[in-house]
Design a protein around this motif. Structure first.
Motif, short mmCIF file in Angstrom:
data_model
loop_
_atom_site.label_atom_id
_atom_site.label_comp_id
_atom_site.label_asym_id
_atom_site.label_seq_id
_atom_site.Cartn_x
_atom_site.Cartn_y
_atom_site.Cartn_z
N UNK A 1 -4.89 10.49 -15.15
CA UNK A 1 -4.69 9.05 -15.31
C UNK A 1 -5.93 8.50 -16.01
N UNK A 2 -5.72 7.86 -17.17
CA UNK A 2 -6.83 7.25 -17.89
C UNK A 2 -6.73 5.73 -17.76
N UNK A 3 -7.86 5.11 -17.50
CA UNK A 3 -7.94 3.65 -17.36
C UNK A 3 -8.75 3.12 -18.53
N UNK A 4 -8.18 2.14 -19.25
CA UNK A 4 -8.88 1.54 -20.38
C UNK A 4 -9.44 0.18 -19.94
N UNK A 5 -10.73 0.15 -19.67
CA UNK A 5 -11.36 -1.08 -19.19
C UNK A 5 -11.49 -2.12 -20.30
N UNK A 6 -11.37 -1.71 -21.55
CA UNK A 6 -11.51 -2.63 -22.69
C UNK A 6 -10.19 -3.16 -23.20
N UNK A 7 -9.10 -2.90 -22.49
CA UNK A 7 -7.79 -3.33 -22.97
C UNK A 7 -7.71 -4.84 -23.13
#
Length: 91
Positions: free
Chosen positions: A29-35
């Motif tokens: 699971x990858x989380x994109x904090x800059x979305x």
């Protein structure tokens, strides 16, 4: 985890915050904090391009020397300084 990013949407996958990536036999699971920043930047560019397109429409409809073109922030064609010849000094 998503709440710590101040995410308030309803579908984190569709909004680009979460992504599932196959890694061998497991799934990550990858989380994109800059979305959110990316979405804001994209909205800013879309707005900028819409303003530029609107200015071109005004220039095309009313002309480059119109008051309407000046009202949307364009300089009138007649306000540009005309080039002048430099006088030669005889020595």
């Amino acid at each position: 985890m998503i709440k710590s990013l101040s995410y308030s949407g309803t579908n984190a996958i569709a909004d680009g915050y979460l992504r599932f990536v196959q890694s061998g036999t497991s799934t990550r699971v990858q989380v994109d904090a800059n979305a959110a920043a990316d979405a804001a930047r994209l909205a800013e560019w879309e707005f900028h391009n819409a303003v530029l397109a609107m200015k071109e429409v005004v220039r095309g409809q009313y002309g480059a020397d119109s008051d309407q073109a000046q009202a949307v922030g364009l300089k009138k064609k007649s306000e540009y300084k005309r080039p002048s010849r430099k006088k030669l000094v005889a020595s």
